[in-house]
Design a protein around this motif. Structure first.
Motif, PDB file in Angstrom:
ATOM      1  N   ASN A   1      38.266  67.141 -36.596  1.00  0.00           N
ATOM      2  CA  ASN A   1      38.828  68.569 -36.414  1.00  0.00           C
ATOM      3  C   ASN A   1      39.362  68.781 -35.158  1.00  0.00           C
ATOM      4  O   ASN A   1      39.561  69.810 -34.608  1.00  0.00           O
ATOM      5  N   GLY A   2      39.300  67.737 -33.858  1.00  0.00           N
ATOM      6  CA  GLY A   2      38.937  68.350 -32.423  1.00  0.00           C
ATOM      7  C   GLY A   2      37.959  68.720 -31.810  1.00  0.00           C
ATOM      8  O   GLY A   2      37.716  68.889 -30.562  1.00  0.00           O
ATOM      9  N   ARG A   3      36.824  68.573 -32.738  1.00  0.00           N
ATOM     10  CA  ARG A   3      35.753  68.934 -32.182  1.00  0.00           C
ATOM     11  C   ARG A   3      34.871  67.832 -31.904  1.00  0.00           C
ATOM     12  O   ARG A   3      35.046  66.600 -33.147  1.00  0.00           O
ATOM     13  N   LEU A   4      34.633  67.841 -31.156  1.00  0.00           N
ATOM     14  CA  LEU A   4      33.308  66.686 -30.374  1.00  0.00           C
ATOM     15  C   LEU A   4      31.902  67.173 -30.367  1.00  0.00           C
ATOM     16  O   LEU A   4      31.723  68.281 -29.857  1.00  0.00           O
ATOM     17  N   PRO A   5      30.787  66.699 -31.043  1.00  0.00           N
ATOM     18  CA  PRO A   5      29.530  67.670 -30.444  1.00  0.00           C
ATOM     19  C   PRO A   5      29.010  66.760 -29.325  1.00  0.00           C
ATOM     20  O   PRO A   5      29.290  65.856 -29.268  1.00  0.00           O
ATOM     21  N   VAL A   6      28.062  67.286 -28.924  1.00  0.00           N
ATOM     22  CA  VAL A   6      28.164  67.416 -27.678  1.00  0.00           C
ATOM     23  C   VAL A   6      26.471  67.284 -27.432  1.00  0.00           C
ATOM     24  O   VAL A   6      25.252  67.849 -27.544  1.00  0.00           O
TER      25      VAL A   6
ATOM     26  N   GLY B   1      30.084  58.961 -32.243  1.00  0.00           N
ATOM     27  CA  GLY B   1      31.071  60.393 -32.075  1.00  0.00           C
ATOM     28  C   GLY B   1      30.392  60.983 -30.987  1.00  0.00           C
ATOM     29  O   GLY B   1      31.423  62.224 -30.719  1.00  0.00           O
ATOM     30  N   PHE B   2      29.627  61.542 -30.155  1.00  0.00           N
ATOM     31  CA  PHE B   2      28.791  62.188 -29.858  1.00  0.00           C
ATOM     32  C   PHE B   2      29.435  62.111 -28.255  1.00  0.00           C
ATOM     33  O   PHE B   2      30.000  61.015 -27.989  1.00  0.00           O
ATOM     34  N   VAL B   3      29.518  63.378 -27.974  1.00  0.00           N
ATOM     35  CA  VAL B   3      29.949  62.825 -25.929  1.00  0.00           C
ATOM     36  C   VAL B   3      28.627  63.027 -25.289  1.00  0.00           C
ATOM     37  O   VAL B   3      27.410  64.176 -25.484  1.00  0.00           O
ATOM     38  N   VAL B   4      28.042  62.120 -24.987  1.00  0.00           N
ATOM     39  CA  VAL B   4      26.939  62.125 -23.781  1.00  0.00           C
ATOM     40  C   VAL B   4      27.006  62.860 -23.161  1.00  0.00           C
ATOM     41  O   VAL B   4      27.808  61.535 -22.428  1.00  0.00           O
ATOM     42  N   ILE B   5      25.975  63.621 -22.738  1.00  0.00           N
ATOM     43  CA  ILE B   5      25.544  63.904 -21.365  1.00  0.00           C
ATOM     44  C   ILE B   5      24.675  63.749 -20.080  1.00  0.00           C
ATOM     45  O   ILE B   5      23.663  63.775 -20.501  1.00  0.00           O
ATOM     46  N   GLY B   6      24.758  63.240 -19.175  1.00  0.00           N
ATOM     47  CA  GLY B   6      23.392  63.072 -18.853  1.00  0.00           C
ATOM     48  C   GLY B   6      23.482  63.030 -16.938  1.00  0.00           C
ATOM     49  O   GLY B   6      24.045  63.448 -16.861  1.00  0.00           O
ATOM     50  N   ASN B   7      22.358  63.069 -16.212  1.00  0.00           N
ATOM     51  CA  ASN B   7      22.535  63.216 -15.411  1.00  0.00           C
ATOM     52  C   ASN B   7      21.313  62.312 -14.230  1.00  0.00           C
ATOM     53  O   ASN B   7      20.527  62.373 -14.736  1.00  0.00           O
TER      54      ASN B   7
ATOM     55  N   PRO C   1      31.113  71.000 -19.726  1.00  0.00           N
ATOM     56  CA  PRO C   1      31.939  70.604 -20.466  1.00  0.00           C
ATOM     57  C   PRO C   1      32.004  72.070 -21.285  1.00  0.00           C
ATOM     58  O   PRO C   1      33.581  72.997 -22.037  1.00  0.00           O
ATOM     59  N   ASP C   2      30.958  73.513 -21.143  1.00  0.00           N
ATOM     60  CA  ASP C   2      31.247  74.582 -22.102  1.00  0.00           C
ATOM     61  C   ASP C   2      32.297  74.962 -21.252  1.00  0.00           C
ATOM     62  O   ASP C   2      33.271  76.011 -21.408  1.00  0.00           O
TER      63      ASP C   2
ATOM     64  N   LEU D   1      34.646  74.185 -19.838  1.00  0.00           N
ATOM     65  CA  LEU D   1      35.565  73.354 -19.927  1.00  0.00           C
ATOM     66  C   LEU D   1      36.895  73.734 -21.132  1.00  0.00           C
ATOM     67  O   LEU D   1      37.901  73.843 -21.684  1.00  0.00           O
ATOM     68  N   ASN D   2      35.944  73.688 -22.084  1.00  0.00           N
ATOM     69  CA  ASN D   2      36.063  73.847 -23.590  1.00  0.00           C
ATOM     70  C   ASN D   2      36.458  75.437 -23.586  1.00  0.00           C
ATOM     71  O   ASN D   2      37.547  76.050 -24.395  1.00  0.00           O
ATOM     72  N   SER D   3      36.141  76.244 -22.820  1.00  0.00           N
ATOM     73  CA  SER D   3      37.278  77.148 -22.352  1.00  0.00           C
ATOM     74  C   SER D   3      38.609  78.284 -22.013  1.00  0.00           C
ATOM     75  O   SER D   3      39.165  79.160 -22.580  1.00  0.00           O
ATOM     76  N   ASN D   4      38.570  76.904 -21.217  1.00  0.00           N
ATOM     77  CA  ASN D   4      40.001  77.186 -20.185  1.00  0.00           C
ATOM     78  C   ASN D   4      40.878  76.301 -21.645  1.00  0.00           C
ATOM     79  O   ASN D   4      41.204  75.388 -22.027  1.00  0.00           O
ATOM     80  N   LYS D   5      42.027  77.108 -22.047  1.00  0.00           N
ATOM     81  CA  LYS D   5      42.882  76.745 -23.537  1.00  0.00           C
ATOM     82  C   LYS D   5      44.148  75.400 -22.492  1.00  0.00           C
ATOM     83  O   LYS D   5      44.838  75.086 -23.230  1.00  0.00           O
ATOM     84  N   ASN D   6      44.223  75.470 -21.680  1.00  0.00           N
ATOM     85  CA  ASN D   6      44.740  74.377 -20.816  1.00  0.00           C
ATOM     86  C   ASN D   6      44.225  72.976 -20.359  1.00  0.00           C
ATOM     87  O   ASN D   6      44.321  72.432 -20.218  1.00  0.00           O
ATOM     88  N   SER D   7      43.387  72.810 -20.929  1.00  0.00           N
ATOM     89  CA  SER D   7      42.021  72.086 -20.179  1.00  0.00           C
ATOM     90  C   SER D   7      42.234  70.634 -21.538  1.00  0.00           C
ATOM     91  O   SER D   7      42.377  71.222 -23.583  1.00  0.00           O
ATOM     92  N   LEU D   8      41.717  69.550 -21.867  1.00  0.00           N
ATOM     93  CA  LEU D   8      42.256  68.639 -22.314  1.00  0.00           C
ATOM     94  C   LEU D   8      40.216  68.714 -23.536  1.00  0.00           C
ATOM     95  O   LEU D   8      40.850  68.701 -24.758  1.00  0.00           O
ATOM     96  N   PHE D   9      39.806  69.031 -22.824  1.00  0.00           N
ATOM     97  CA  PHE D   9      38.108  70.121 -24.128  1.00  0.00           C
ATOM     98  C   PHE D   9      38.601  71.156 -25.109  1.00  0.00           C
ATOM     99  O   PHE D   9      37.657  71.623 -25.114  1.00  0.00           O
TER     100      PHE D   9
END
Length: 67
Positions: free
Chosen positions: A2-7, A32-38, A56-57, A59-67
């Protein structure tokens, strides 16, 4: 999907670089998880993980973002 990906934000152990967990990241991503590490060498406080999640949070709140 549905366009949503778990992080998953992965907090590396103090003194351990993220690349040591590459196999874990790849396994989670294969499910299917988006995995973030540092590479924070002082990850005990959770601050760097919180900052990593903010990217990503934001980016997700920006309606012009791919995310």
């Amino acid at each position: 999907m549905n366009g949503r990906l778990p992080v998953v934000v992965f907090a590396n152990g103090t003194g351990m670089q993220y690349y040591k967990y590459k196999a874990v990241f790849e396994h989670l991503a294969s499910w299917g998880f988006v995995v973030i590490g540092n590479d924070d060498k002082e990850s005990w406080s959770g601050l760097s993980s919180s900052q990593s999640l903010a990217v990503p949070d934001n980016l997700n709140s920006n309606k012009n973002s791919l995310f």
